[in-house]
Design an enzyme around this catalytic site. Sequence first.
Site, mmCIF file in Angstrom:
data_model
loop_
_atom_site.group_PDB
_atom_site.id
_atom_site.type_symbol
_atom_site.label_atom_id
_atom_site.label_comp_id
_atom_site.label_asym_id
_atom_site.label_seq_id
_atom_site.Cartn_x
_atom_site.Cartn_y
_atom_site.Cartn_z
ATOM 1 N N GLY A 31 101.246 77.231 19.323
ATOM 2 C CA GLY A 31 102.054 78.027 18.420
ATOM 3 C C GLY A 31 103.090 77.062 17.891
ATOM 4 N N THR A 32 103.070 76.748 16.638
ATOM 5 C CA THR A 32 103.526 75.418 16.242
ATOM 6 C C THR A 32 104.075 75.366 14.836
ATOM 7 O OG1 THR A 32 102.723 73.130 16.129
ATOM 8 C CG2 THR A 32 101.278 74.794 15.278
ATOM 9 N N THR A 33 104.624 74.228 14.491
ATOM 10 C CA THR A 33 104.923 73.890 13.101
ATOM 11 C C THR A 33 104.326 72.517 12.830
ATOM 12 O OG1 THR A 33 107.013 75.095 13.225
ATOM 13 C CG2 THR A 33 106.717 73.592 11.368
#
Length: 217
Positions: free
Chosen positions: A16-18
């Site tokens: 779950g990221t950017t």
Amino acid sequence: MERHFMDSQIKGVSTGTTILAVTFNGGVIIGSDSRASIGGSYVSSKTINKLIQVHDRIFCCIAGSLADAQAVTKAAKFQISFHSIQMESPPLVKAAASVLKELCYNNKEELQAGFITAGWDRKKGPQVYTVALGGMLLSQPFTIGGSGSTYIYGYADAKYKPDMSKEECLQFATNALALAMGRDNVSGGVAHLVVITEEGVEHVVIPGDKLPKFHDE
């Protein structure tokens, strides 16, 4: 400009990221946060490096299932290296992105991972490609993805400009990651950035407490 949002709300260990990649005058920067989570709530790691080097001047970054992403990038690295040996020359960035696209498309029923591929080659210079969950391939001057991208579309659209200098592009990428990590509960840790040019590759790591702050956190 077309943009692709990669949903990382999935079961299991996920990034779950950017993630992002941005071209500038003479090169490209690819970057990400470093947090991995389970179920979007439990932080399983704060130090995952989501930037994977698939060849000398080609990197990809991952969003989604960590296990799926690692399996795909391992297979892609093998195929890209084999292709380079056959051609007796470094692979093109588009060729590397196409390998990822084929792997994602051929396994689209099982995979839960999306990728950004960025790099530099002698034919087209700096390039950015988005490989979507189902195997769609898009070429873009910049792209953002992952759960944290929701919070920075406006910033990216307003602040991106073509032919930025390396310093301007680094600031743009750093600010975008900092803004996303400040708002998204499953993005965090440190900011990993890789600068890719004809001269080579430069790694930049910015600790979370050294990132710019735009609001009270």
